[in-house]
Scaffold this motif. Structure first.
Motif, PDB file in Angstrom:
ATOM      1  N   ALA A   1       0.835  -1.201   0.000  1.00 23.20           N
ATOM      2  CA  ALA A   1       0.000   0.000   0.000  1.00 23.20           C
ATOM      3  C   ALA A   1       0.872   1.254   0.000  1.00 23.20           C
ATOM      4  O   ALA A   1       0.588   2.209  -0.710  1.00 23.20           O
ATOM      5  CB  ALA A   1      -0.928   0.009   1.207  1.00 23.20           C
ATOM      6  N   GLU A   2       1.935   1.231   0.831  1.00 23.06           N
ATOM      7  CA  GLU A   2       2.834   2.375   0.890  1.00 23.06           C
ATOM      8  C   GLU A   2       4.128   2.005   1.588  1.00 23.06           C
ATOM      9  O   GLU A   2       4.202   1.025   2.327  1.00 23.06           O
ATOM     10  CB  GLU A   2       2.183   3.563   1.594  1.00 23.06           C
ATOM     11  CG  GLU A   2       1.864   3.323   3.061  1.00 23.06           C
ATOM     12  CD  GLU A   2       1.179   4.520   3.700  1.00 23.06           C
ATOM     13  OE1 GLU A   2       1.473   5.669   3.304  1.00 23.06           O
ATOM     14  OE2 GLU A   2       0.371   4.310   4.615  1.00 23.06           O
ATOM     15  N   VAL A   3       5.140   2.801   1.337  1.00 21.19           N
ATOM     16  CA  VAL A   3       6.405   2.692   2.048  1.00 21.19           C
ATOM     17  C   VAL A   3       6.492   3.947   2.898  1.00 21.19           C
ATOM     18  O   VAL A   3       6.403   5.067   2.390  1.00 21.19           O
ATOM     19  CB  VAL A   3       7.595   2.595   1.073  1.00 21.19           C
ATOM     20  CG1 VAL A   3       8.904   2.555   1.828  1.00 21.19           C
ATOM     21  CG2 VAL A   3       7.446   1.371   0.177  1.00 21.19           C
ATOM     22  N   GLU A   4       6.611   3.742   4.208  1.00 23.01           N
ATOM     23  CA  GLU A   4       6.601   4.869   5.134  1.00 23.01           C
ATOM     24  C   GLU A   4       7.802   4.755   6.076  1.00 23.01           C
ATOM     25  O   GLU A   4       7.863   3.844   6.905  1.00 23.01           O
ATOM     26  CB  GLU A   4       5.294   4.923   5.923  1.00 23.01           C
ATOM     27  CG  GLU A   4       4.888   3.597   6.524  1.00 23.01           C
ATOM     28  CD  GLU A   4       3.503   3.585   7.165  1.00 23.01           C
ATOM     29  OE1 GLU A   4       3.346   2.846   8.147  1.00 23.01           O
ATOM     30  OE2 GLU A   4       2.610   4.292   6.676  1.00 23.01           O
ATOM     31  N   GLY A   5       8.773   5.606   5.893  1.00 25.14           N
ATOM     32  CA  GLY A   5       9.987   5.540   6.716  1.00 25.14           C
ATOM     33  C   GLY A   5      10.725   4.238   6.465  1.00 25.14           C
ATOM     34  O   GLY A   5      11.092   3.935   5.335  1.00 25.14           O
ATOM     35  N   ASP A   6      10.914   3.446   7.526  1.00 20.40           N
ATOM     36  CA  ASP A   6      11.605   2.165   7.392  1.00 20.40           C
ATOM     37  C   ASP A   6      10.639   0.988   7.409  1.00 20.40           C
ATOM     38  O   ASP A   6      11.011  -0.135   7.743  1.00 20.40           O
ATOM     39  CB  ASP A   6      12.664   2.011   8.487  1.00 20.40           C
ATOM     40  CG  ASP A   6      12.068   2.007   9.891  1.00 20.40           C
ATOM     41  OD1 ASP A   6      10.874   2.320  10.043  1.00 20.40           O
ATOM     42  OD2 ASP A   6      12.805   1.688  10.843  1.00 20.40           O
ATOM     43  N   ARG A   7       9.390   1.248   7.034  1.00 25.55           N
ATOM     44  CA  ARG A   7       8.358   0.200   7.017  1.00 25.55           C
ATOM     45  C   ARG A   7       7.665   0.121   5.670  1.00 25.55           C
ATOM     46  O   ARG A   7       7.437   1.130   5.002  1.00 25.55           O
ATOM     47  CB  ARG A   7       7.290   0.471   8.071  1.00 25.55           C
ATOM     48  CG  ARG A   7       7.781   0.294   9.470  1.00 25.55           C
ATOM     49  CD  ARG A   7       6.645   0.485  10.434  1.00 25.55           C
ATOM     50  NE  ARG A   7       7.071   0.082  11.761  1.00 25.55           N
ATOM     51  CZ  ARG A   7       6.397   0.358  12.849  1.00 25.55           C
ATOM     52  NH1 ARG A   7       5.265   1.034  12.782  1.00 25.55           N
ATOM     53  NH2 ARG A   7       6.842  -0.045  14.010  1.00 25.55           N
ATOM     54  N   VAL A   8       7.311  -1.109   5.308  1.00 23.62           N
ATOM     55  CA  VAL A   8       6.497  -1.373   4.130  1.00 23.62           C
ATOM     56  C   VAL A   8       5.132  -1.801   4.649  1.00 23.62           C
ATOM     57  O   VAL A   8       5.012  -2.816   5.338  1.00 23.62           O
ATOM     58  CB  VAL A   8       7.106  -2.505   3.267  1.00 23.62           C
ATOM     59  CG1 VAL A   8       6.225  -2.797   2.072  1.00 23.62           C
ATOM     60  CG2 VAL A   8       8.522  -2.153   2.835  1.00 23.62           C
ATOM     61  N   ARG A   9       4.114  -1.002   4.384  1.00 28.75           N
ATOM     62  CA  ARG A   9       2.755  -1.317   4.845  1.00 28.75           C
ATOM     63  C   ARG A   9       1.994  -1.963   3.695  1.00 28.75           C
ATOM     64  O   ARG A   9       1.967  -1.453   2.577  1.00 28.75           O
ATOM     65  CB  ARG A   9       2.029  -0.066   5.321  1.00 28.75           C
ATOM     66  CG  ARG A   9       0.627  -0.367   5.871  1.00 28.75           C
ATOM     67  CD  ARG A   9      -0.059   0.875   6.389  1.00 28.75           C
ATOM     68  NE  ARG A   9       0.622   1.461   7.534  1.00 28.75           N
ATOM     69  CZ  ARG A   9       0.435   1.079   8.798  1.00 28.75           C
ATOM     70  NH1 ARG A   9      -0.399   0.110   9.077  1.00 28.75           N
ATOM     71  NH2 ARG A   9       1.087   1.687   9.767  1.00 28.75           N
ATOM     72  N   LEU A  10       1.371  -3.106   3.997  1.00 31.20           N
ATOM     73  CA  LEU A  10       0.579  -3.818   2.997  1.00 31.20           C
ATOM     74  C   LEU A  10      -0.869  -3.373   3.045  1.00 31.20           C
ATOM     75  O   LEU A  10      -1.332  -2.792   4.031  1.00 31.20           O
ATOM     76  CB  LEU A  10       0.682  -5.327   3.236  1.00 31.20           C
ATOM     77  CG  LEU A  10       2.095  -5.912   3.230  1.00 31.20           C
ATOM     78  CD1 LEU A  10       2.046  -7.418   3.461  1.00 31.20           C
ATOM     79  CD2 LEU A  10       2.824  -5.586   1.941  1.00 31.20           C
ATOM     80  N   SER A  11      -1.617  -3.677   2.005  1.00 30.82           N
ATOM     81  CA  SER A  11      -3.029  -3.318   1.944  1.00 30.82           C
ATOM     82  C   SER A  11      -3.910  -4.328   2.663  1.00 30.82           C
ATOM     83  O   SER A  11      -5.085  -4.075   2.896  1.00 30.82           O
ATOM     84  CB  SER A  11      -3.477  -3.187   0.485  1.00 30.82           C
ATOM     85  OG  SER A  11      -3.248  -4.407  -0.198  1.00 30.82           O
TER      86      SER A  11
END
Length: 88
Positions: free
Chosen positions: A55-65
């Motif tokens: 869903a997005e890459v935010e800082g040092d995290r990859v967030r899934l949908s």
């Protein structure tokens, strides 16, 4: 899907609910390869997450949908087959 070029080694992969799924080993084509230690009972080899779930890459995290409990069912083996198809 987010641009996978911003996904880097050692980033944490989390579900839409914020729950830890794994750690990025590398990007392999259109998929994220998770470290072996995050492959559960299959820790002798890598599992993969489709880039389509990002869903997005935010800082040092990859967030899934998808929430973590659903996303782990969508993990893939190296050949692309679903992990869920190999559970007995």
């Amino acid at each position: 899907m987010s641009d996978l070029s911003s996904v880097k080694e050692h980033m944490e992969v989390i579900g839409a609910d914020g729950v830890h799924i794994g750690v990025v080993d590398s990007v392999d084509g259109g998929r994220i390869k998770l470290t072996k230690k995050d492959s559960g009972s299959h820790s002798d080899h890598h599992h993969y997450i489709s880039g389509g779930l990002v869903a997005e890459v935010e800082g040092d995290r990859v967030r899934l949908s998808a929430n973590a409990d659903s996303a782990v069912l969508l993990e893939e083996e190296s050949g692309g087959e679903a992990i869920a198809d190999h559970r007995g």
